[in-house]
Structures are given as structure tokens and as C-alpha cells.
Design a protein around this motif. Sequence first.
Motif, PDB file in Angstrom:
ATOM      1  N   MET A  41       0.839  -1.203   0.000  1.00  0.00           N
ATOM      2  CA  MET A  41       0.000   0.000   0.000  1.00  0.00           C
ATOM      3  C   MET A  41       0.866   1.242   0.000  1.00  0.00           C
ATOM      4  O   MET A  41       2.075   1.192   0.231  1.00  0.00           O
ATOM      5  N   GLY A  42       0.211   2.359  -0.267  1.00  0.00           N
ATOM      6  CA  GLY A  42       0.894   3.642  -0.168  1.00  0.00           C
ATOM      7  C   GLY A  42       0.940   4.116   1.268  1.00  0.00           C
ATOM      8  O   GLY A  42       0.613   3.388   2.199  1.00  0.00           O
ATOM      9  N   PHE A  90       6.816   5.933   8.892  1.00  0.00           N
ATOM     10  CA  PHE A  90       7.725   6.948   8.363  1.00  0.00           C
ATOM     11  C   PHE A  90       7.396   8.304   8.956  1.00  0.00           C
ATOM     12  O   PHE A  90       6.238   8.698   9.037  1.00  0.00           O
ATOM     13  N   PHE A 104      12.039  12.414   4.139  1.00  0.00           N
ATOM     14  CA  PHE A 104      11.606  11.271   4.926  1.00  0.00           C
ATOM     15  C   PHE A 104      12.744  10.688   5.761  1.00  0.00           C
ATOM     16  O   PHE A 104      13.903  10.686   5.349  1.00  0.00           O
TER      17      PHE A 104
ATOM     18  N   PHE B  35       3.972  14.846  -7.191  1.00  0.00           N
ATOM     19  CA  PHE B  35       5.318  14.349  -6.915  1.00  0.00           C
ATOM     20  C   PHE B  35       5.434  12.881  -7.326  1.00  0.00           C
ATOM     21  O   PHE B  35       4.462  12.132  -7.287  1.00  0.00           O
ATOM     22  N   TYR B  37       7.883   9.832  -5.921  1.00  0.00           N
ATOM     23  CA  TYR B  37       8.881   9.417  -4.946  1.00  0.00           C
ATOM     24  C   TYR B  37       9.344   8.006  -5.296  1.00  0.00           C
ATOM     25  O   TYR B  37       8.558   7.167  -5.740  1.00  0.00           O
ATOM     26  N   GLN B  39      11.175   4.549  -3.716  1.00  0.00           N
ATOM     27  CA  GLN B  39      11.474   3.840  -2.472  1.00  0.00           C
ATOM     28  C   GLN B  39      12.251   2.569  -2.805  1.00  0.00           C
ATOM     29  O   GLN B  39      11.676   1.554  -3.152  1.00  0.00           O
ATOM     30  N   ARG B  43      14.149   1.249   1.852  1.00  0.00           N
ATOM     31  CA  ARG B  43      12.904   1.878   2.363  1.00  0.00           C
ATOM     32  C   ARG B  43      12.967   3.400   2.395  1.00  0.00           C
ATOM     33  O   ARG B  43      11.961   4.049   2.651  1.00  0.00           O
ATOM     34  N   GLN B  44      14.126   3.986   2.155  1.00  0.00           N
ATOM     35  CA  GLN B  44      14.225   5.443   2.198  1.00  0.00           C
ATOM     36  C   GLN B  44      13.433   6.053   1.062  1.00  0.00           C
ATOM     37  O   GLN B  44      13.633   5.722  -0.096  1.00  0.00           O
ATOM     38  N   MET B  45      12.529   6.962   1.367  1.00  0.00           N
ATOM     39  CA  MET B  45      11.736   7.643   0.340  1.00  0.00           C
ATOM     40  C   MET B  45      12.560   8.795  -0.221  1.00  0.00           C
ATOM     41  O   MET B  45      13.033   9.653   0.525  1.00  0.00           O
ATOM     42  N   LEU B  47      12.667  11.869  -3.214  1.00  0.00           N
ATOM     43  CA  LEU B  47      11.929  12.627  -4.224  1.00  0.00           C
ATOM     44  C   LEU B  47      12.625  12.488  -5.573  1.00  0.00           C
ATOM     45  O   LEU B  47      13.818  12.733  -5.698  1.00  0.00           O
ATOM     46  N   ARG B  50       9.089  16.732  -9.312  1.00  0.00           N
ATOM     47  CA  ARG B  50       7.948  17.488  -8.808  1.00  0.00           C
ATOM     48  C   ARG B  50       7.363  18.333  -9.943  1.00  0.00           C
ATOM     49  O   ARG B  50       8.094  18.826 -10.788  1.00  0.00           O
ATOM     50  N   PHE B  91       6.129   5.919  -6.001  1.00  0.00           N
ATOM     51  CA  PHE B  91       4.854   6.424  -5.514  1.00  0.00           C
ATOM     52  C   PHE B  91       4.564   7.788  -6.116  1.00  0.00           C
ATOM     53  O   PHE B  91       5.430   8.672  -6.143  1.00  0.00           O
ATOM     54  N   ILE B 104      -1.484  13.134  -0.466  1.00  0.00           N
ATOM     55  CA  ILE B 104      -2.184  11.901  -0.785  1.00  0.00           C
ATOM     56  C   ILE B 104      -1.270  11.056  -1.659  1.00  0.00           C
ATOM     57  O   ILE B 104      -0.829  11.525  -2.718  1.00  0.00           O
ATOM     58  N   PHE B 105      -1.017   9.822  -1.224  1.00  0.00           N
ATOM     59  CA  PHE B 105      -0.121   8.939  -1.958  1.00  0.00           C
ATOM     60  C   PHE B 105      -0.908   7.843  -2.678  1.00  0.00           C
ATOM     61  O   PHE B 105      -1.922   7.351  -2.171  1.00  0.00           O
ATOM     62  N   GLY B 106      -0.410   7.445  -3.847  1.00  0.00           N
ATOM     63  CA  GLY B 106      -0.937   6.268  -4.525  1.00  0.00           C
ATOM     64  C   GLY B 106      -0.394   5.002  -3.877  1.00  0.00           C
ATOM     65  O   GLY B 106       0.416   5.063  -2.943  1.00  0.00           O
ATOM     66  N   THR B 107      -0.819   3.860  -4.393  1.00  0.00           N
ATOM     67  CA  THR B 107      -0.428   2.578  -3.811  1.00  0.00           C
ATOM     68  C   THR B 107       0.918   2.076  -4.314  1.00  0.00           C
ATOM     69  O   THR B 107       1.431   1.092  -3.819  1.00  0.00           O
TER      70      THR B 107
END
Lengths: 113, 115
Positions: A41-42, A90, A104, B35, B37, B39, B43-45, B47, B50, B91, B104-107
Amino acid sequence: NAGVTQTPKFRILKIGQSMTLQCAQDMNHNYMYWYRQDPGMGLKLIYYSVGAGITDKGEVPNGYNVSRSTTEDFPLRLELAAPSQTSVYFCASRASGGTYEQYFGPGTRLTVT
Amino acid sequence: AQTVTQSQPEMSVQEAETVTLSCTYDTSESDYYLFWYKQPPSRQMILVIRQEAYKQQNATENRFSVNFQKAAKSFSLKISDSQLGDAAMYFCAYRSAAGTYKYIFGTGTRLKVLA
């Protein structure tokens, strides 16, 4: 230049236990956020803060609490941990205005059993 | 309420080839930010790129570019000359330009790069 730091990196909790996830940033950002990311998931927003002393709920605040006594720190408190809170958490921060880019932390993987 | 949809759970691309990741969003607002992003397994997000909605010109960052279609509410990411290090979850995210402080993030789309 540490950016956004989170501790711990991993944690296993038993059902009903409580814990605090720590988040700190050294960029003097006013805005800070807590997200959770469930598998596949997001990111879902738990809580956010627009400055010291000001916090507000996001999409999924139930079971969590936050405080923001300083600009740098934004801890997330889990009370009475439940298996549904198993997730990766996060923390993020951003400056006022500008590009709205969020920075992040590396995340905390939490398992509740 | 705003929503962000990434309809491709997983994509694969051959090294050095080009791949496009899709993102659509729903909003009634006229001013906002979008944006992408990345990952990686760490796990570090991070950017990637934009786009400001008021800008008609598509954003580019080296090998990464977007195709922003405001009327269609589409915001796709093109990765050119794909490299093994591009393998990650990507993402798409939306932020209103006014009022709300929420993103708001997508999946997400998992990108695999094949050697």
C-alpha cells in the motif's frame, strides 16, 4: 547533515504494550508528518504538525498520539498495541512554502504479535 | 476528497530501455503539486521529480521526466536509459496548494530492471 532520523529501526511489541517512536529533524522545518505504510500500500497519514505546540489528525489517527514540544522532535505514541498496527512507520518534514518537498526518515518496522 | 491511483502494481524494463509509470488523480482544485517518490529496498523515500499544476511545461530531472496532462488528470513518469539502480517502488503523490497540509499517496508501482 542528519536530515530526518527515526528510532528504533525495528521493534516487536506484544499486544497491549505501549511504545514511542522517535523522530527528529535538524533542518528547522516547521511541518512534520507521521505516516504508516502497510504491505503493498501507499502511505497513510496518521498525524501532522505545522509547528511546535500544534498537531492535527490525519487519515488514520486511532490508536496513536503525538506531541510537538520543540521544532526538532515529533514523537509518535502507540497505546495498547494491536496487530492492526503492524506496519512500517515513516516520519517526514518539510519547510514552509518553497517546493513543498517532504524529507523522509528511514522508517521503523513495527510488528505487534 | 482527492484520490491518487496507480493502476500498475508492477512493471519491468530492460536495462537501457525506457519505461513509463502511470498515475491518475482526482481533484476539484485547480492549483496543486504532484510528486514522484522512489522507495528502494532500503525503504528510504527519495523525491524523484515534482510538478506544479500551474506550470504547463513538463518537469524533467536528468533521465526522469513527466507527462502532465492537467485536463485528463494524468501524471506519468518516464524513465529513460533505465539503470539497475532504478529498481524500486515508485509512488505518485498529490498535495493541494492551499489549505490542507496533507499529501495523498498512490499505492505504488514496483519497477524491476532486467539486466
